[in-house]
Enzyme design. Structure first.
Site, PDB file in Angstrom:
ATOM      1  N   ASN A   1      48.800  10.986 -13.356  1.00  0.00           N
ATOM      2  CA  ASN A   1      49.391  11.712 -14.425  1.00  0.00           C
ATOM      3  C   ASN A   1      48.235  12.447 -15.167  1.00  0.00           C
ATOM      4  OD1 ASN A   1      50.466  12.439 -16.791  1.00  0.00           O
ATOM      5  ND2 ASN A   1      51.689  10.620 -17.183  1.00  0.00           N
ATOM      6  N   ASP A   2      46.995  11.518 -15.742  1.00  0.00           N
ATOM      7  CA  ASP A   2      46.227  12.144 -16.491  1.00  0.00           C
ATOM      8  C   ASP A   2      45.521  13.250 -15.520  1.00  0.00           C
ATOM      9  OD1 ASP A   2      46.812  10.867 -18.854  1.00  0.00           O
ATOM     10  OD2 ASP A   2      45.616   9.426 -18.468  1.00  0.00           O
ATOM     11  N   VAL A   3      45.152  13.047 -14.501  1.00  0.00           N
ATOM     12  CA  VAL A   3      44.154  13.682 -13.768  1.00  0.00           C
ATOM     13  C   VAL A   3      44.911  15.049 -12.872  1.00  0.00           C
ATOM     14  CG1 VAL A   3      42.950  11.771 -12.711  1.00  0.00           C
ATOM     15  CG2 VAL A   3      44.799  12.586 -11.261  1.00  0.00           C
TER      16      VAL A   3
END
Lengths: 468, 97
Positions: A394-396
């Site tokens: 997600n964040d990456v």
């Protein structure tokens, strides 16, 4: 004669450790490198056992217990549990060094109190200082690693734990530890309780270092503890004036420092920020409200897109580990290859819970090494990719890190999956990632959401291919 | 003597920084578990504490515990690293290696 032989063996062992680490820098030689390093360890152990006046009873008892536990644990641990395994083992290294320091002190406290020096010993103040440092680093490593282990294994909440005045408590403890240290070094034989107090403070500091760190920041703390375990061994080398401990301890210490730096850089954050920032507690802020509608897709429609794709990139994250989806992902990858597509796996440096976590899982699932590519190699060509499949990351892959200056993760390098022609996101829901930042990727024109458990979704795609 | 130890320490640190910077990110997990095994070198200190005949009992027992923990580290660390590295394969060499 015997002494020189032992010293020469220690030099040989140090050289083998260095060679072993050097061989780890290439996949072809890595496995042999590990064996070389193990041979070095064996030489160091045998040389030590050859010392004069050794009794083997206690040694055999300790080694038997340790060997059994270590051996069984190493053979049985599943690859998905690697992060907590490494965390726990860092801790064992720390406590072993602490005990070595303690034993050295225990042995000398009597003679020191009587004002005698043990023949062959370095100056008392120096020994006391070395023992104290070993104790502190070893203790912090041990308790910090246990907390990291408990978090990773899900024994305690993986969320950052912060309380008011945490920095003050930390600061006060460090000061007390330093104070005790000075008092101890000035009069090492005087107050035994001071020594015990120092052990307790070290353990407390370790816990306080590890609890404010959560979720996606875990790779940093594991690297840091890895470094500490080496430095603890190094410090115990100063206690027993032994070069092989100093050399190998500093190699490990340096290794942990390098990895910590790489992890911090991959998140565009400073070490201080990771250690004290407590990312994700504030709820994560985005300056621009994310708007739009996510476009769900069924496995059948996804199959038609994939069937026509000539290049596919998988972007795995921690979610793939949780869903244990690596084997079925590899199966899908093979099917796509047979179908004529070029398949790659793009891995972000901080994907998962420890450095290289995703690589190990994919390697376990028999994904060939060449198909694993790093972020910096995939990003320049990502716009030629037909389909990017994001699995449990997600964040990456959050474009907000690139575009939204106000958001918490702004500036973190990401894999630009939104530049691919089509992007599939396999996810349970639209919830935000660990950092608590909304992900505009889900609402992009070229993004399709394949909702559900990652393993089940990929399995459904595989079935689609097999049936037609 | 002391100066020599510090000298060795600093050189080894620099060597470590050089060596590790060259390890590709794919191999970072085995690097960690492998270096973890190396940090088990403290077993040398543990053996001395547990085995030296003239040591008193408490310090021998502390040494024995240290031997146990360090052995877990060494044995477990090397075995698990080997297990992991055995899985990193190239395609052409087949699945049995």
């Amino acid at each position: 004669m015997r002494e020189s032989l032992i010293d020469l063996s220690y030099i040989a062992a140090s050289v083998l450790f260095i060679l072993g680490l050097k061989m780890l820098s290439s996949q072809q030689t890595a496995r042999r490198g590990n064996v070389v390093s193990a041979v070095g360890m064996a030489i160091a152990v045998v040389a030590t056992l050859l010392r004069q006046d050794m009794a083997f009873g206690y040694i055999i008892a300790g080694a038997a217990v340790g060997g059994l536990i270590g051996g069984i644990a190493a053979l049985r641990v599943p690859m998905t549990s690697m992060p907590e395994f490494v965390a726990l083992f860092n801790g064992f290294g720390g406590i072993a060094s602490l005990l070595v320091g303690w034993a050295a002190y225990q042995q000398r406290v009597g003679p020191w109190a009587a004002g005698e020096a043990i023949p062959g010993d370095p100056p008392v103040w120096y020994l006391a200082a070395a023992i104290y440092v070993t104790l502190l680093i070893g203790g912090v490593t041990f308790s910090g690693s246990l907390v990291a282990y408990a978090k990773l294994a899900g024994r305690i909440s993986g969320k950052p734990i912060l309380f008011r005045g945490q920095h003050l408590v930390n600061g006060a403890l460090v000061l007390v530890a330093l104070g005790c240290g000075v008092m101890y070094v000035l009069n090492p034989a005087g107050v035994y309780p001071l020594f015990v107090l120092a052990v307790i403070i070290a353990l407390g500091l370790g816990v306080l270092t590890a609890i404010p760190i959560g979720g996606a920041d875990m790779p940093v703390i594991i690297c840091l503890l890895n470094s500490y375990s080496g430095l603890a061994a190094c410090a115990s080398g100063f206690v027993i004036s032994n070069n092989v401990l100093i050399v190998s301890g500093s190699l490990v210490g340096a290794s942990g420092i390098v990895l910590t730096k790489i992890m911090c850089k991959a998140m565009n954050r400073s070490l201080t920020n990771v250690l004290f920032g407590g990312l994700g507690v504030s709820g994560g802020k985005t300056s621009v409200a994310v708007q739009g509608e996510a476009k769900p897709i069924t496995a059948e429609d996804a199959y038609y897109v994939l069937e026509a794709a000539s290049s596919v990139v998988f972007v795995p994250g921690y979610g793939m580990a949780v869903a244990q989806a690596q084997h079925v992902v590899r199966e899908l990858g093979e099917i796509l290859e047979e179908n004529g597509a070029e398949v790659k796996y793009a891995i972000h440096p901080v994907a998962g819970r420890m450095p290289g976590h995703m690589n190990v899982l994919l390697a376990e699932a028999n994904v060939p090494y060449e198909q694993l590519v790093e972020m910096d190699d995939i990003n320049p060509v990502i716009d030629t990719v037909d389909v990017a499949i994001v699995i449990g990351a997600n964040d990456v892959v959050n474009p907000a890190a690139r575009e939204d200056e106000g958001c918490d993760i702004y500036g973190m390098p990401i894999i630009n999956v939104d530049y691919a022609k089509t992007c599939f996101v396999l996810k349970r829901s639209l919830a935000s990632g660990f950092a608590g930042v909304d992900n505009p990727l889900f609402f992009r024109e070229n993004t399709r959401m394949l909702f559900g458990d990652a393993k089940v979704s990929v399995q459904a795609l595989v079935t689609q291919f097999k049936e037609t | 003597m002391l100066v020599m130890l510090v000298f060795v320490f600093i050189l080894a640190m620099f060597l470590g920084l050089e060596l590790i910077s060259k390890v590709p990110s794919q191999l970072h997990t085995p690097l960690m578990s492998g270096s973890n095994a190396i940090s088990g070198i403290t077993i040398v200190g543990a053996l001395i504490a547990a085995g030296t005949v003239e040591n008193e009992t408490v310090s021998t027992i502390l040494g024995m515990c240290a031997v146990a923990f360090a052995t877990i580290n060494v044995v477990g660390g090397y075995l698990v690293t080997d297990r992991m590295l055995a899985m990193f394969k190239q395609k052409d060499k087949g699945s049995q290696s």
